[in-house]
Design a protein around this motif. Structure first.
Motif, PDB file in Angstrom:
ATOM      1  N   THR A 155     -28.145 -12.712   7.914  1.00 17.43           N
ATOM      2  CA  THR A 155     -28.333 -12.132   6.527  1.00 17.43           C
ATOM      3  C   THR A 155     -27.892 -13.135   5.310  1.00 17.43           C
ATOM      4  OG1 THR A 155     -27.384 -10.032   7.748  1.00 17.43           O
ATOM      5  CG2 THR A 155     -27.821  -9.854   5.333  1.00 17.43           C
ATOM      6  N   ALA A 156     -28.743 -13.065   4.367  1.00 21.13           N
ATOM      7  CA  ALA A 156     -28.314 -14.216   3.283  1.00 21.13           C
ATOM      8  C   ALA A 156     -26.920 -13.692   2.501  1.00 21.13           C
ATOM      9  CB  ALA A 156     -29.463 -14.017   2.230  1.00 21.13           C
ATOM     10  N   VAL A 157     -25.921 -14.539   2.388  1.00 25.10           N
ATOM     11  CA  VAL A 157     -24.686 -14.076   1.797  1.00 25.10           C
ATOM     12  C   VAL A 157     -24.500 -15.164   0.603  1.00 25.10           C
ATOM     13  CG1 VAL A 157     -23.779 -12.984   3.626  1.00 25.10           C
ATOM     14  CG2 VAL A 157     -23.382 -15.494   3.364  1.00 25.10           C
ATOM     15  N   HIS A 158     -23.539 -14.734  -0.154  1.00 26.26           N
ATOM     16  CA  HIS A 158     -23.374 -15.554  -1.414  1.00 26.26           C
ATOM     17  C   HIS A 158     -22.185 -16.657  -0.920  1.00 26.26           C
ATOM     18  CE1 HIS A 158     -25.644 -13.762  -4.411  1.00 26.26           C
ATOM     19  NE2 HIS A 158     -25.167 -12.671  -4.262  1.00 26.26           N
ATOM     20  N   ALA A 159     -21.214 -16.358  -0.123  1.00 33.75           N
ATOM     21  CA  ALA A 159     -19.910 -16.795   0.056  1.00 33.75           C
ATOM     22  C   ALA A 159     -19.315 -16.390   1.449  1.00 33.75           C
ATOM     23  CB  ALA A 159     -19.405 -16.745  -0.969  1.00 33.75           C
ATOM     24  N   GLY A 160     -18.438 -17.120   1.680  1.00 34.86           N
ATOM     25  CA  GLY A 160     -17.649 -16.900   2.756  1.00 34.86           C
ATOM     26  C   GLY A 160     -16.234 -17.641   2.819  1.00 34.86           C
ATOM     27  N   SER A 161     -14.919 -16.888   3.171  1.00 32.56           N
ATOM     28  CA  SER A 161     -13.751 -17.461   2.996  1.00 32.56           C
ATOM     29  C   SER A 161     -13.084 -17.597   4.390  1.00 32.56           C
ATOM     30  CB  SER A 161     -12.961 -16.749   2.101  1.00 32.56           C
ATOM     31  OG  SER A 161     -13.346 -17.004   0.778  1.00 32.56           O
ATOM     32  N   PHE A 162     -12.509 -18.576   4.931  1.00 33.67           N
ATOM     33  CA  PHE A 162     -11.634 -18.871   5.815  1.00 33.67           C
ATOM     34  C   PHE A 162     -10.180 -18.910   5.524  1.00 33.67           C
ATOM     35  CE2 PHE A 162     -15.963 -20.523   6.311  1.00 33.67           C
ATOM     36  CZ  PHE A 162     -16.383 -19.868   7.656  1.00 33.67           C
ATOM     37  N   LEU A 163      -9.481 -17.647   5.782  1.00 29.58           N
ATOM     38  CA  LEU A 163      -8.303 -17.566   5.105  1.00 29.58           C
ATOM     39  C   LEU A 163      -7.193 -18.342   5.636  1.00 29.58           C
ATOM     40  CD1 LEU A 163      -8.232 -13.680   4.616  1.00 29.58           C
ATOM     41  CD2 LEU A 163      -9.184 -15.335   3.074  1.00 29.58           C
ATOM     42  N   ARG A 164      -7.167 -18.587   6.877  1.00 35.27           N
ATOM     43  CA  ARG A 164      -6.195 -19.445   7.462  1.00 35.27           C
ATOM     44  C   ARG A 164      -6.427 -20.748   7.324  1.00 35.27           C
ATOM     45  NH1 ARG A 164      -5.942 -15.310  11.491  1.00 35.27           N
ATOM     46  NH2 ARG A 164      -7.926 -16.086  12.361  1.00 35.27           N
ATOM     47  N   GLU A 165      -7.662 -21.288   7.183  1.00 36.98           N
ATOM     48  CA  GLU A 165      -7.968 -22.794   6.832  1.00 36.98           C
ATOM     49  C   GLU A 165      -7.855 -22.932   5.536  1.00 36.98           C
ATOM     50  OE1 GLU A 165     -11.747 -23.826   8.700  1.00 36.98           O
ATOM     51  OE2 GLU A 165     -11.498 -22.403  10.160  1.00 36.98           O
ATOM     52  N   ARG A 166      -7.747 -21.996   4.752  1.00 33.77           N
ATOM     53  CA  ARG A 166      -7.690 -22.023   3.170  1.00 33.77           C
ATOM     54  C   ARG A 166      -8.979 -22.758   2.807  1.00 33.77           C
ATOM     55  NH1 ARG A 166      -3.356 -19.818   1.107  1.00 33.77           N
ATOM     56  NH2 ARG A 166      -3.497 -20.874  -0.820  1.00 33.77           N
ATOM     57  N   ARG A 167      -9.973 -22.314   3.094  1.00 37.46           N
ATOM     58  CA  ARG A 167     -11.454 -23.015   2.876  1.00 37.46           C
ATOM     59  C   ARG A 167     -12.352 -21.764   2.380  1.00 37.46           C
ATOM     60  NH1 ARG A 167     -15.805 -24.786   6.089  1.00 37.46           N
ATOM     61  NH2 ARG A 167     -14.958 -23.679   7.966  1.00 37.46           N
ATOM     62  N   MET A 168     -13.230 -22.322   1.383  1.00 38.83           N
ATOM     63  CA  MET A 168     -14.149 -21.240   1.008  1.00 38.83           C
ATOM     64  C   MET A 168     -15.502 -21.927   1.001  1.00 38.83           C
ATOM     65  SD  MET A 168     -13.877 -19.742  -2.933  1.00 38.83           S
ATOM     66  CE  MET A 168     -12.095 -19.405  -2.708  1.00 38.83           C
ATOM     67  N   VAL A 169     -16.650 -21.195   1.320  1.00 34.56           N
ATOM     68  CA  VAL A 169     -17.934 -21.889   1.074  1.00 34.56           C
ATOM     69  C   VAL A 169     -18.787 -20.911   0.291  1.00 34.56           C
ATOM     70  CG1 VAL A 169     -20.046 -22.653   2.548  1.00 34.56           C
ATOM     71  CG2 VAL A 169     -17.592 -22.645   3.550  1.00 34.56           C
ATOM     72  N   LEU A 170     -19.451 -21.594  -0.691  1.00 32.30           N
ATOM     73  CA  LEU A 170     -20.404 -20.839  -1.651  1.00 32.30           C
ATOM     74  C   LEU A 170     -21.766 -21.470  -1.572  1.00 32.30           C
ATOM     75  CD1 LEU A 170     -17.853 -20.921  -4.891  1.00 32.30           C
ATOM     76  CD2 LEU A 170     -18.260 -18.991  -3.396  1.00 32.30           C
ATOM     77  N   ASP A 171     -22.560 -20.550  -1.940  1.00 38.03           N
ATOM     78  CA  ASP A 171     -23.915 -20.911  -1.700  1.00 38.03           C
ATOM     79  C   ASP A 171     -24.165 -21.793  -2.984  1.00 38.03           C
ATOM     80  OD1 ASP A 171     -26.951 -19.520  -0.497  1.00 38.03           O
ATOM     81  OD2 ASP A 171     -27.059 -20.688  -2.516  1.00 38.03           O
ATOM     82  N   SER A 172     -24.804 -22.923  -2.775  1.00 38.38           N
ATOM     83  CA  SER A 172     -24.976 -23.921  -3.985  1.00 38.38           C
ATOM     84  C   SER A 172     -26.075 -23.263  -5.008  1.00 38.38           C
ATOM     85  CB  SER A 172     -25.738 -25.283  -3.356  1.00 38.38           C
ATOM     86  OG  SER A 172     -26.616 -25.167  -2.480  1.00 38.38           O
ATOM     87  N   ASP A 173     -26.757 -22.363  -4.543  1.00 33.58           N
ATOM     88  CA  ASP A 173     -27.671 -21.628  -5.815  1.00 33.58           C
ATOM     89  C   ASP A 173     -26.833 -21.091  -6.935  1.00 33.58           C
ATOM     90  OD1 ASP A 173     -30.070 -22.152  -5.075  1.00 33.58           O
ATOM     91  OD2 ASP A 173     -30.740 -19.910  -4.226  1.00 33.58           O
TER      92      ASP A 173
END
Ligand SMILES: [Zn+2]
Length: 161
Positions: free
Chosen positions: A24-42
């Motif tokens: 499913t298309a999503v805008h973003a996801g966060s990895f709390l323990r790794e303190r990392r966030m991924v956002l869609d480049s669009d």
């Protein structure tokens, strides 16, 4: 905390993937323990939407470290709204629609996920300063209560990250 931008983000079986494929298309996801966030480049081409999604993701980190008393006050607020339709973001809205009375009564995982997503969507709405967005469907009188809640939270200067 690190923020990455990746093209065509999607979620599939609990994983965040980039590029064409299943899921499913999503805008973003966060990895709390790794303190990392991924956002869609669009999102880089849509500044207001980027800020809305970024705020939502940032508040996932806040929610994780929020004290229990504050979480319980959020629980009480959204619990009192049950029966009213609408939300302040799709992420909270679809979870709210899937809740059963037993979920809130027993504080199931579904209920706890709804609490977290409604908190993050409300924060993104609060800080966006925009009155209108296709995903803002919560009735006006309930929006006022959420606004008061966040104003009080900020007055207490309680935003752990
Ligand atoms: Zn979320």
């Amino acid at each position: 905390m690190r923020i990455h931008f990746e093209p065509q983000l999607r979620a599939s079986r609990g994983k965040l993937l980039s590029g064409h494929g299943a899921g499913t298309a999503v805008h973003a996801g966060s990895f709390l323990r790794e303190r990392r966030m991924v956002l869609d480049s669009d999102l880089l081409n849509h500044a207001p939407e980027l800020l809305r999604i970024l705020t939502h993701e940032l508040f996932h980190f806040v929610w994780r470290k929020l004290d229990n008393g504050t979480r319980l006050r959020w629980d009480a607020l959204v619990r009192a709204e049950l029966g009213s339709p609408g939300e302040l973001g799709w992420s909270a809205e679809w979870r709210k629609a899937a809740l059963t009375p037993a979920d809130s009564r027993k504080r199931t995982r579904r209920w706890r996920e709804y609490l977290c997503e409604s908190f993050c969507d409300s924060a993104a709405w609060y800080f966006s300063g925009a009155a209108k967005h296709p995903e803002y469907t919560l009735p006006a009188k309930l929006r006022r209560l959420r606004r008061q809640w966040f104003t009080r939270l900020l007055a207490e200067r309680k935003l752990p990250l």
